[in-house]
Structure formats: C-alpha cells, structure tokens
Design a protein around this motif. Sequence first.
Motif, PDB file in Angstrom:
ATOM      1  N   SER A 401       0.845  -1.196   0.000  1.00 10.68           N
ATOM      2  CA  SER A 401       0.000   0.000   0.000  1.00 10.68           C
ATOM      3  C   SER A 401       0.880   1.246   0.000  1.00 10.68           C
ATOM      4  O   SER A 401       1.961   1.254   0.581  1.00 10.68           O
ATOM      5  CB  SER A 401      -0.912   0.012   1.226  1.00 10.68           C
ATOM      6  OG  SER A 401      -1.895  -0.993   1.149  1.00 10.68           O
ATOM      7  N   ARG A 402       0.395   2.308  -0.642  1.00  6.95           N
ATOM      8  CA  ARG A 402       1.162   3.549  -0.715  1.00  6.95           C
ATOM      9  C   ARG A 402       0.590   4.650   0.167  1.00  6.95           C
ATOM     10  O   ARG A 402       1.170   5.720   0.283  1.00  6.95           O
ATOM     11  CB  ARG A 402       1.211   4.041  -2.167  1.00  6.95           C
ATOM     12  CG  ARG A 402       1.940   3.096  -3.107  1.00  6.95           C
ATOM     13  CD  ARG A 402       1.955   3.646  -4.515  1.00  6.95           C
ATOM     14  NE  ARG A 402       2.621   2.744  -5.441  1.00  6.95           N
ATOM     15  CZ  ARG A 402       2.723   2.963  -6.744  1.00  6.95           C
ATOM     16  NH1 ARG A 402       2.192   4.054  -7.270  1.00  6.95           N
ATOM     17  NH2 ARG A 402       3.337   2.104  -7.522  1.00  6.95           N
ATOM     18  N   SER A 403      -0.561   4.394   0.752  1.00  5.60           N
ATOM     19  CA  SER A 403      -1.184   5.410   1.601  1.00  5.60           C
ATOM     20  C   SER A 403      -2.121   4.721   2.581  1.00  5.60           C
ATOM     21  O   SER A 403      -2.414   3.523   2.461  1.00  5.60           O
ATOM     22  CB  SER A 403      -1.975   6.413   0.758  1.00  5.60           C
ATOM     23  OG  SER A 403      -3.103   5.782   0.164  1.00  5.60           O
ATOM     24  N   LYS A 439     -10.951   9.387 -11.010  1.00  4.79           N
ATOM     25  CA  LYS A 439     -10.086   9.427 -12.198  1.00  4.79           C
ATOM     26  C   LYS A 439      -8.650   8.995 -11.881  1.00  4.79           C
ATOM     27  O   LYS A 439      -7.878   8.703 -12.802  1.00  4.79           O
ATOM     28  CB  LYS A 439     -10.078  10.823 -12.800  1.00  4.79           C
ATOM     29  CG  LYS A 439      -9.553  11.925 -11.894  1.00  4.79           C
ATOM     30  CD  LYS A 439      -9.683  13.287 -12.547  1.00  4.79           C
ATOM     31  CE  LYS A 439      -9.206  14.409 -11.636  1.00  4.79           C
ATOM     32  NZ  LYS A 439      -7.795  14.299 -11.275  1.00  4.79           N
ATOM     33  N   ASP A 440      -8.273   8.972 -10.617  1.00  2.00           N
ATOM     34  CA  ASP A 440      -6.933   8.500 -10.225  1.00  2.00           C
ATOM     35  C   ASP A 440      -6.956   7.013  -9.891  1.00  2.00           C
ATOM     36  O   ASP A 440      -6.160   6.538  -9.068  1.00  2.00           O
ATOM     37  CB  ASP A 440      -6.426   9.297  -9.010  1.00  2.00           C
ATOM     38  CG  ASP A 440      -6.198  10.762  -9.349  1.00  2.00           C
ATOM     39  OD1 ASP A 440      -5.762  11.028 -10.492  1.00  2.00           O
ATOM     40  OD2 ASP A 440      -6.445  11.617  -8.487  1.00  2.00           O
ATOM     41  N   PHE A 441      -7.867   6.278 -10.524  1.00  2.00           N
ATOM     42  CA  PHE A 441      -8.087   4.854 -10.237  1.00  2.00           C
ATOM     43  C   PHE A 441      -6.781   4.057 -10.243  1.00  2.00           C
ATOM     44  O   PHE A 441      -6.519   3.261  -9.344  1.00  2.00           O
ATOM     45  CB  PHE A 441      -9.060   4.284 -11.277  1.00  2.00           C
ATOM     46  CG  PHE A 441      -9.316   2.804 -11.138  1.00  2.00           C
ATOM     47  CD1 PHE A 441     -10.291   2.334 -10.275  1.00  2.00           C
ATOM     48  CD2 PHE A 441      -8.583   1.875 -11.876  1.00  2.00           C
ATOM     49  CE1 PHE A 441     -10.546   0.973 -10.153  1.00  2.00           C
ATOM     50  CE2 PHE A 441      -8.814   0.527 -11.766  1.00  2.00           C
ATOM     51  CZ  PHE A 441      -9.800   0.068 -10.901  1.00  2.00           C
ATOM     52  N   PHE A 442      -5.942   4.239 -11.268  1.00  4.36           N
ATOM     53  CA  PHE A 442      -4.731   3.432 -11.401  1.00  4.36           C
ATOM     54  C   PHE A 442      -3.583   3.943 -10.534  1.00  4.36           C
ATOM     55  O   PHE A 442      -2.698   3.194 -10.161  1.00  4.36           O
ATOM     56  CB  PHE A 442      -4.266   3.385 -12.870  1.00  4.36           C
ATOM     57  CG  PHE A 442      -5.215   2.640 -13.761  1.00  4.36           C
ATOM     58  CD1 PHE A 442      -5.304   1.263 -13.699  1.00  4.36           C
ATOM     59  CD2 PHE A 442      -6.030   3.327 -14.654  1.00  4.36           C
ATOM     60  CE1 PHE A 442      -6.190   0.570 -14.521  1.00  4.36           C
ATOM     61  CE2 PHE A 442      -6.909   2.643 -15.485  1.00  4.36           C
ATOM     62  CZ  PHE A 442      -6.990   1.265 -15.416  1.00  4.36           C
ATOM     63  N   ARG A 443      -3.582   5.242 -10.215  1.00  2.00           N
ATOM     64  CA  ARG A 443      -2.463   5.823  -9.470  1.00  2.00           C
ATOM     65  C   ARG A 443      -2.687   5.811  -7.967  1.00  2.00           C
ATOM     66  O   ARG A 443      -1.749   5.680  -7.190  1.00  2.00           O
ATOM     67  CB  ARG A 443      -2.219   7.274  -9.936  1.00  2.00           C
ATOM     68  CG  ARG A 443      -1.690   7.366 -11.361  1.00  2.00           C
ATOM     69  CD  ARG A 443      -1.238   8.774 -11.691  1.00  2.00           C
ATOM     70  NE  ARG A 443      -2.331   9.750 -11.556  1.00  2.00           N
ATOM     71  CZ  ARG A 443      -2.299  10.793 -10.744  1.00  2.00           C
ATOM     72  NH1 ARG A 443      -1.260  10.977  -9.969  1.00  2.00           N
ATOM     73  NH2 ARG A 443      -3.307  11.643 -10.692  1.00  2.00           N
ATOM     74  N   GLY A 444      -3.942   5.956  -7.543  1.00  2.00           N
ATOM     75  CA  GLY A 444      -4.206   6.071  -6.123  1.00  2.00           C
ATOM     76  C   GLY A 444      -3.559   7.325  -5.576  1.00  2.00           C
ATOM     77  O   GLY A 444      -3.575   8.385  -6.202  1.00  2.00           O
ATOM     78  N   GLU A 445      -2.963   7.231  -4.398  1.00  2.00           N
ATOM     79  CA  GLU A 445      -2.251   8.364  -3.816  1.00  2.00           C
ATOM     80  C   GLU A 445      -1.063   7.846  -3.017  1.00  2.00           C
ATOM     81  O   GLU A 445      -0.978   6.657  -2.689  1.00  2.00           O
ATOM     82  CB  GLU A 445      -3.174   9.187  -2.918  1.00  2.00           C
ATOM     83  CG  GLU A 445      -3.591   8.463  -1.645  1.00  2.00           C
ATOM     84  CD  GLU A 445      -4.399   9.343  -0.700  1.00  2.00           C
ATOM     85  OE1 GLU A 445      -4.580  10.520  -1.008  1.00  2.00           O
ATOM     86  OE2 GLU A 445      -4.834   8.834   0.345  1.00  2.00           O
ATOM     87  N   VAL A 446      -0.149   8.748  -2.708  1.00  2.00           N
ATOM     88  CA  VAL A 446       1.039   8.403  -1.948  1.00  2.00           C
ATOM     89  C   VAL A 446       1.135   9.336  -0.750  1.00  2.00           C
ATOM     90  O   VAL A 446       0.998  10.545  -0.891  1.00  2.00           O
ATOM     91  CB  VAL A 446       2.316   8.532  -2.808  1.00  2.00           C
ATOM     92  CG1 VAL A 446       3.550   8.179  -1.977  1.00  2.00           C
ATOM     93  CG2 VAL A 446       2.235   7.617  -4.026  1.00  2.00           C
ATOM     94  N   ASP A 447       1.322   8.747   0.452  1.00  2.00           N
ATOM     95  CA  ASP A 447       1.633   9.579   1.609  1.00  2.00           C
ATOM     96  C   ASP A 447       2.889   9.018   2.280  1.00  2.00           C
ATOM     97  O   ASP A 447       3.533   8.113   1.744  1.00  2.00           O
ATOM     98  CB  ASP A 447       0.450   9.686   2.579  1.00  2.00           C
ATOM     99  CG  ASP A 447       0.016   8.343   3.145  1.00  2.00           C
ATOM    100  OD1 ASP A 447       0.879   7.438   3.238  1.00  2.00           O
ATOM    101  OD2 ASP A 447      -1.165   8.195   3.513  1.00  2.00           O
ATOM    102  N   ASP A 448       3.236   9.533   3.421  1.00  2.00           N
ATOM    103  CA  ASP A 448       4.487   9.152   4.065  1.00  2.00           C
ATOM    104  C   ASP A 448       4.399   7.839   4.831  1.00  2.00           C
ATOM    105  O   ASP A 448       5.379   7.394   5.419  1.00  2.00           O
ATOM    106  CB  ASP A 448       4.942  10.259   5.030  1.00  2.00           C
ATOM    107  CG  ASP A 448       5.284  11.546   4.295  1.00  2.00           C
ATOM    108  OD1 ASP A 448       5.659  11.441   3.114  1.00  2.00           O
ATOM    109  OD2 ASP A 448       5.155  12.628   4.894  1.00  2.00           O
TER     110      ASP A 448
END
Length: 464
Positions: A401-403, A439-448
């Motif tokens: 997971s990125r976030s 619209k960010d379906f493939f990218r998702g999000e990134v947090d720390d």
Amino acid sequence: MLWKTRKYGEESPYIPAGPFKIRLPFIHYRFEWPDYVQGLLMVAVDLSAIPLLVELLGMPFEVALAIVILNGLFYLLHHLLGDPAVPGWITPAIPLIMLYVQQFPEGPERVYALIAFQLALGILSLFLGITGLATKVTRLVPPSLNSGIILGAGIAAIISVFELNGRFDQFPWTITIAVGIGFYLLFSKNFAQIQNKHPALGLIGKLGIFPVILLAVFIAPLFGEASWPSIEWGFSKPDFITLWNEYTVFGLGFPPFTMFLTALPTVFATYIVLFGDVIQTKILVEEADSSRDDEKLDYNSSRAHLIFGGRNSFMSILGPDVTMSGPLWSAMQVVMVERYKQGRKAMDSFFGGIGSFRWGTNTGLFLLPIVSFVEPILGIALALTLLIQGYVSVRIGVLESRSQRDLGIAGVIGAVLAIKGAAWAFAVGIILNLLIYGKDFFRGEVDDTFTKNQIEFNYKNENN
C-alpha cells in the motif's frame, strides 16, 4: 569439463538456445556435494504437498507422491535452461487455490477445475513471457488491489490452519511448539544476531525450516498427535497409472470451456502474487551477483516466465497440482546466496549450487527411507509452511500500500478474498477504488506511511 574454463568476470559456460542458456551438471558447472546433501534432507518440504492433495482431491498417498515427483523433475528446468533460481511452489497463492477448488464437489468436477486453473495460469505466464508484457500488466493493477490480494492470501493461509477441525485442531501441541521455534529461527532479531557468533547456530539458520520439521518428527509422537516413523527400505512407489487414469485429461477428458472462464479471477489474483516472487528473485540474484566479481549472473524475468509457464502448462496435463509451479523457493534461494557469498572455493558457480540442490531433492523423492521417515508429520510441515507464508504475505501486503486509504481498501479486499474468493475480491476492489479515487483509479495516492524504499529496506535488512 567446461566449467573449469570460465574466465574471471564472465558467465559460466552454456549452450545458447534462443532465450535459454543450457547448462549440464559436471560439464557446465561443478557438482556441489554439500548442496546435494542438503537437498536430500529438504525434500521433506516438497513432500508436505501430499496431505494437501489427499485432502482436496481425495488422492491415495502414492498418487499424490507421483505428482510431487513430476513437479520435482520440472524444478530442474530452471537451472538447466539458465534461470539462476531455486524454484518452488506459488506458496502465497495456495490458500486462494484451495478456496477456489473447494467451490466444486470432490471428484472429477474438482479435478477439472484444477486442470483448467493451472493450464490457464500456465498459458497466461507463457504469453507474458513471450511478449515481455509482465511488468506492464502489473502496473495496471491499482496498488490497493495488489496489496489486498497479497494481504488476503496471507489471511487465508492462517485461516486454513486455524479453522474449525483444521490442521491446528489435529496437531495443537506440535504446531504450537514447531511454529514458535520456526518463527524464532526465521524472523527473530535475537537469533539473527547470535547465529553470526556461533557456527552451529549459523548452520541451523541456513537450513530454513528443515530443523523444525525434523524436530516435529519427534515432538508429534510424544504428544500423541502422530505415530513414530516406520522406516522402510528401498525405493518409493509412485502410482502414475492411477494418476493418469483418474486425475488427468488422459482418463477424464478435457475440462469444459466454462471452467476456464470461471477460473480467470483467481488466475489473475494468483499471478499478482506470483509476480511478487519474480521481483524477489531479481533482488536476490542481484545481491548474489554483487557479492562476487568472478562470475556474472544473468536473470531475465521473461525467460523465467517461459519456464514456470511451461511447467504449469505441462503439469496441468500430466498431474494437476494445488501448490502450482512457482518461480522461487525464497528460503532456499537465500541459503544458496549466503553460501555463494563465501567464495569460489565454497561454491564455484551459482548454477552448481542451485542445480546440485535440486538434484538432491529429486533423489530424495525416490528414497523410501526418507519418504517414510517424514510421512507421519507431513500435515504439520504443511501447516508450518502456510503459517510462515501467512506472516510474510501479510507483511508484504501491507507494505504494498502507498497510503492509509490504500491500506483501508486493501484490508476490505483481503477479508473478502479470504471469505468469498478472488472474483468477489476483484469486484469489491474495483468498486472501492472507483468510489475513493475516481479518475486517479490506477495511481491512487502516496503519503508518508508507506514507500517502496521502505519495502526494499525492510526486505534487505531481514535477509542480511
């Protein structure tokens, strides 16, 4: 002996054959007797697939042994064709496959489901290997879905051991003691420190889970959870005739096309897990390559796809296998890398080490004293393997997971997968990603919270 002619800094000798590099024992690599002997002992892990086949497909022991032997022979293809890896099962995906085949009634229909599943996985792997699309396909999977599938596989592995009337209920004391010792040997910071100071403990650490399996042979009878081994002499007697007449397309015919369509969601989920093993293999080979200058190691993920894709395709026809044909036995790959680091005198070529090891496991499968010695505790060995894999999959799944939003989605996907299977998990994952990311379906999000650097740091830290 061509292996003696290898020049400093070059690859070990081979016969070029398209994408493959053929290497034969004694000719292209030195036979490493320490690794061969270790293979004789570690065959107990290969044999632990037998209770799974007996339980899910109702196979007699000798028929399941025939499948394990066929799988063992195909293991040899990796080093013989130029892949610097110790191949094994697709261990994290075993619970997914168990959930899938249990949807069908035991008998021919369940066998059909397994044949269709393994053949579809083999064809998919071959296609991605031929086209080189493996990396691009995995990039299309949202991080939260990738995380959820791996996390769910780990949860399902643990559930399969602790469910009502599961393996823990059959061997409570042995599994408790064996798992406790196994986790200490494999994951404890304390043991990682003290094994470097004591050669005997260092040897135990390099043997992976084999010392725990050996201990279980004696613990289980003491607690009345298994019989004492009855050592038999001679050679094992796999039943290939019954296998081909009752559990393959030769006796049952080809599965209906609808079986392949039904299998696709679980096939895609399994491939996501499988690709994680490909990445691990690349990291471990690069670690070995950087440790020595005298030999160049070449790892090619497309070549690996061709080999394990071919293995799965052929096994689906000759002897369908719940454990599947995977690209990596991570514990033994780490052991081989550590021995390789000791220099050319210890292991002349990496291919000599991994090849000798797999020749050893194949020899052990035919030796009845070894097979009969570990037979009473094979169910315990499988439970131990699943629990260790569950721990690793949960850890890796979380770190994919990125976030924090990714992790929340992944937790829901993992729970649904463990309870309802891959098709439901994919549907839930797609809907949640659309609702949360749009619209960010493939990218998702990134947090720390999670980063790829942290994943690599944790992985390297635990294997150094």
